[in-house]
Design a protein around this motif. Structure first.
Motif, PDB file in Angstrom:
ATOM      1  N   THR A  17       0.861  -1.173   0.000  1.00 32.03           N
ATOM      2  CA  THR A  17       0.000   0.000   0.000  1.00 32.03           C
ATOM      3  C   THR A  17       0.895   1.220   0.000  1.00 32.03           C
ATOM      4  OG1 THR A  17      -1.702  -1.171   1.274  1.00 32.03           O
ATOM      5  CG2 THR A  17      -1.855   1.224   1.177  1.00 32.03           C
ATOM      6  N   GLY A  18       0.902   1.939  -1.102  1.00 34.49           N
ATOM      7  CA  GLY A  18       1.783   3.081  -1.195  1.00 34.49           C
ATOM      8  C   GLY A  18       3.234   2.661  -1.087  1.00 34.49           C
ATOM      9  N   ARG A  19       3.962   3.280  -0.190  1.00 32.16           N
ATOM     10  CA  ARG A  19       5.392   3.021  -0.029  1.00 32.16           C
ATOM     11  C   ARG A  19       5.685   1.857   0.912  1.00 32.16           C
ATOM     12  NH1 ARG A  19       7.168   8.697   1.714  1.00 32.16           N
ATOM     13  NH2 ARG A  19       9.214   7.774   2.120  1.00 32.16           N
ATOM     14  N   ALA A  20       4.652   1.230   1.484  1.00 29.77           N
ATOM     15  CA  ALA A  20       4.849   0.168   2.478  1.00 29.77           C
ATOM     16  C   ALA A  20       4.402  -1.191   1.952  1.00 29.77           C
ATOM     17  CB  ALA A  20       4.085   0.488   3.762  1.00 29.77           C
ATOM     18  N   LEU A  32       2.016   4.822   7.129  1.00 32.79           N
ATOM     19  CA  LEU A  32       3.241   4.309   6.515  1.00 32.79           C
ATOM     20  C   LEU A  32       3.126   4.221   4.998  1.00 32.79           C
ATOM     21  CD1 LEU A  32       4.267   1.459   8.996  1.00 32.79           C
ATOM     22  CD2 LEU A  32       5.423   3.652   8.650  1.00 32.79           C
ATOM     23  N   ALA A  33       1.912   4.200   4.490  1.00 37.38           N
ATOM     24  CA  ALA A  33       1.734   4.175   3.041  1.00 37.38           C
ATOM     25  C   ALA A  33       2.210   5.468   2.393  1.00 37.38           C
ATOM     26  CB  ALA A  33       0.265   3.937   2.693  1.00 37.38           C
ATOM     27  N   GLU A  34       2.234   6.547   3.190  1.00 39.77           N
ATOM     28  CA  GLU A  34       2.553   7.852   2.621  1.00 39.77           C
ATOM     29  C   GLU A  34       3.738   8.543   3.279  1.00 39.77           C
ATOM     30  OE1 GLU A  34      -0.968  10.161   2.944  1.00 39.77           O
ATOM     31  OE2 GLU A  34      -2.175   8.848   1.653  1.00 39.77           O
ATOM     32  N   LEU A  35       4.083   8.144   4.505  1.00 37.26           N
ATOM     33  CA  LEU A  35       5.089   8.876   5.273  1.00 37.26           C
ATOM     34  C   LEU A  35       6.320   8.022   5.551  1.00 37.26           C
ATOM     35  CD1 LEU A  35       2.787  10.483   7.994  1.00 37.26           C
ATOM     36  CD2 LEU A  35       3.674  11.578   5.926  1.00 37.26           C
ATOM     37  N   PRO A  36       7.476   8.646   5.710  1.00 38.92           N
ATOM     38  CA  PRO A  36       8.635   7.917   6.224  1.00 38.92           C
ATOM     39  C   PRO A  36       8.350   7.417   7.634  1.00 38.92           C
ATOM     40  CG  PRO A  36       9.265  10.050   5.300  1.00 38.92           C
ATOM     41  CD  PRO A  36       7.775  10.048   5.385  1.00 38.92           C
ATOM     42  N   THR A  66       9.381   0.552   3.031  1.00 39.32           N
ATOM     43  CA  THR A  66       9.223   0.027   4.389  1.00 39.32           C
ATOM     44  C   THR A  66       8.533  -1.328   4.318  1.00 39.32           C
ATOM     45  OG1 THR A  66       8.935   2.275   5.249  1.00 39.32           O
ATOM     46  CG2 THR A  66       8.227   0.468   6.675  1.00 39.32           C
ATOM     47  N   VAL A  67       8.932  -2.251   5.207  1.00 40.48           N
ATOM     48  CA  VAL A  67       8.260  -3.544   5.337  1.00 40.48           C
ATOM     49  C   VAL A  67       7.640  -3.610   6.734  1.00 40.48           C
ATOM     50  CG1 VAL A  67       8.572  -6.045   5.453  1.00 40.48           C
ATOM     51  CG2 VAL A  67       9.788  -4.709   3.716  1.00 40.48           C
ATOM     52  N   VAL A  68       6.396  -4.077   6.805  1.00 32.82           N
ATOM     53  CA  VAL A  68       5.655  -4.152   8.065  1.00 32.82           C
ATOM     54  C   VAL A  68       5.181  -5.583   8.263  1.00 32.82           C
ATOM     55  CG1 VAL A  68       3.747  -3.210   9.422  1.00 32.82           C
ATOM     56  CG2 VAL A  68       4.834  -1.809   7.636  1.00 32.82           C
ATOM     57  N   ILE A  69       5.384  -6.137   9.468  1.00 27.69           N
ATOM     58  CA  ILE A  69       4.880  -7.478   9.767  1.00 27.69           C
ATOM     59  C   ILE A  69       3.876  -7.401  10.911  1.00 27.69           C
ATOM     60  CG2 ILE A  69       6.825  -8.043  11.310  1.00 27.69           C
ATOM     61  CD1 ILE A  69       6.524 -10.976  10.242  1.00 27.69           C
ATOM     62  N   LEU A  84       5.806   7.338  13.103  1.00 26.01           N
ATOM     63  CA  LEU A  84       5.964   7.029  14.523  1.00 26.01           C
ATOM     64  C   LEU A  84       5.615   8.232  15.388  1.00 26.01           C
ATOM     65  CD1 LEU A  84       9.328   5.035  14.504  1.00 26.01           C
ATOM     66  CD2 LEU A  84       7.097   4.128  15.151  1.00 26.01           C
ATOM     67  N   ALA A  85       6.059   9.412  14.988  1.00 23.30           N
ATOM     68  CA  ALA A  85       5.832  10.606  15.795  1.00 23.30           C
ATOM     69  C   ALA A  85       4.344  10.867  16.021  1.00 23.30           C
ATOM     70  CB  ALA A  85       6.479  11.812  15.117  1.00 23.30           C
ATOM     71  N   ARG A  86       3.502  10.432  15.108  1.00 19.03           N
ATOM     72  CA  ARG A  86       2.061  10.646  15.248  1.00 19.03           C
ATOM     73  C   ARG A  86       1.412   9.711  16.269  1.00 19.03           C
ATOM     74  NH1 ARG A  86      -0.739  11.634   9.328  1.00 19.03           N
ATOM     75  NH2 ARG A  86       0.477  13.470   8.702  1.00 19.03           N
ATOM     76  N   HIS A  87       2.036   8.561  16.531  1.00 12.90           N
ATOM     77  CA  HIS A  87       1.315   7.531  17.275  1.00 12.90           C
ATOM     78  C   HIS A  87       2.031   6.980  18.508  1.00 12.90           C
ATOM     79  CE1 HIS A  87      -1.646   7.325  14.042  1.00 12.90           C
ATOM     80  NE2 HIS A  87      -0.636   7.304  13.184  1.00 12.90           N
ATOM     81  N   VAL A  88       3.334   7.161  18.620  1.00 10.71           N
ATOM     82  CA  VAL A  88       4.070   6.609  19.761  1.00 10.71           C
ATOM     83  C   VAL A  88       3.708   7.370  21.034  1.00 10.71           C
ATOM     84  CG1 VAL A  88       6.376   6.448  20.773  1.00 10.71           C
ATOM     85  CG2 VAL A  88       5.968   5.618  18.448  1.00 10.71           C
TER      86      VAL A  88
END
Length: 364
Positions: free
Chosen positions: A9-12, A196-200, A49-52, A205-209
């Protein structure tokens, strides 16, 4: 449907472990499919980016398919289990060296092989639902998937405590032990993945951590660091039993329910892992140890008691710590010749991992 779902999805690019009824336990085909996807995405410039993640509500991954290991050890010749571990440990090393951000969502249960596909990643996120553990001594096995290195690098003797008891920890304690990097409320996982589909990764992380809730291990450091540096498991149990803290006594009682052989081999594995220079060398050692367990009584008996029959009453052999000799333990570390993993050939320096600088600082 596939046991591993892949999509971008996007960049991820996303890996979803898809065996929710088995808490996404890893099979050999799943390991191979993940490795194949990582290869494809490594060379795809559209993937940044790869997400599991894990399917279902119970967790990322409860570990390897130990029922299959049990059947092979009991009825087969062990080659299927050895082949599974060979490819699984190569995957663990691959994740640690992956050149793109590898984001592991460690939500819910993350144990054994689940730690292997997450805690070696470059971005490891725990939630309030996380229950992370290496519980192998309770099934007659020994921490693997690079777990002995991860736990050997934990502050003080926290890793020794977790490896021997198999205790489960939450997000704050995972952060303390170096098994996770960030805390995120579970309700933020989907919005984070969308970002993550659109952002580095750093911006997402800064939005949600958020700050993690308080953990438990920090308050137990005094008795853990006092009792676990002992040279033998017997002395560790003695120190724990004699300590005034009720939690220390409970830890001693827990150890006495674990496989005596597994406890002694685990302690030696951890102490050796502290001296080995790389994750690859530790995985080589773990592969030798894992293959050696296939010929033991305790592996089959432990899985039978905990997973197959579920009577929770394993009968270990040898039954006591005193009966497990140094020679018994040493046999687990004998070379395997052609079946060595070969991850860190002599004289060849392994490339640096995302965590190597942190690991080296911790060693100092």
């Amino acid at each position: 449907m596939s046991d591993v779902l892949l999509h971008t999805t996007g960049r991820a690019a996303h890996i979803t472990l898809n065996r929710p009824k088995a808490i996404n336990a890893l099979s050999h085909p799943m390991v191979l499919r993940i490795a194949e996807a990582l290869t494809a995405w490594e060379h795809d410039p559209a993937v940044e980016t790869v997400v599991i993640t894990g399917a279902g509500e119970r967790g990322l991954c409860a570990g390897g398919d130990i029922r299959a290991v049990h059947d092979d050890a009991r009825d087969g010749d062990g080659t299927a289990a050895a082949a599974f571990w060979y490819d699984e440990y190569h995957l663990n090393a691959r994740i640690a060296r992956y050149p793109k951000p590898y984001v592991a969502i460690m939500d819910g249960i993350v144990m054994g092989g689940g730690v292997g596909v997450s805690a070696h990643g470059s971005v490891r996120i725990a939630t309030e639902r996380s229950r992370i553990a290496m519980p192998e001594t309770g099934i007659g096995f020994v921490p693997d998937v690079g777990g002995t290195r991860l736990l050997a690098l934990a502050p003080g003797e926290l890793g020794t405590h977790l490896a021997l008891t198999g205790a489960q920890i939450g997000a704050a304690d995972a952060l303390l032990c170096g098994l996770a990097d960030h805390f995120m409320p579970s309700g933020s996982i989907r919005p984070f993945a969308d970002d993550l589909a659109e952002l580095p990764v750093p911006e997402a992380l800064a939005r949600h951590v958020r700050s993690a809730p308080e953990g438990e291990l920090a308050g137990h450091r005094a008795w853990i660091d006092a009792c676990y540096p002992a040279d033998t498991v017997e002395e560790i149990v003695q120190r724990l039993s004699a300590h005034g803290d009720p939690a220390a006594k409970q830890a001693a009682e827990t150890l006495l329910t674990r496989s005596p052989t597994s406890l002694k081999v685990t302690l030696k594995s951890l102490r050796r892992a502290r001296r080995l220079g790389s994750l690859e060398q530790v995985l080589d050692q773990e592969y030798r140890v894992s293959c050696a367990t296939l010929a033991t009584h305790d592996l089959v008996e432990g899985i039978r008691a905990q997973v197959v029959d579920k009577d929770r009453d394993p009968h270990w052999s040898p039954a006591t710590l005193a009966e497990v000799t140094d020679a018994d333990v040493d046999r687990f570390f004998a070379p395997l010749g052609e079946r060595e993993l070969g991850l860190a050939p002599p004289g060849r320096a392994a490339p640096p991992t995302a965590h190597q600088a942190r690991d080296e600082d911790h060693d100092r």
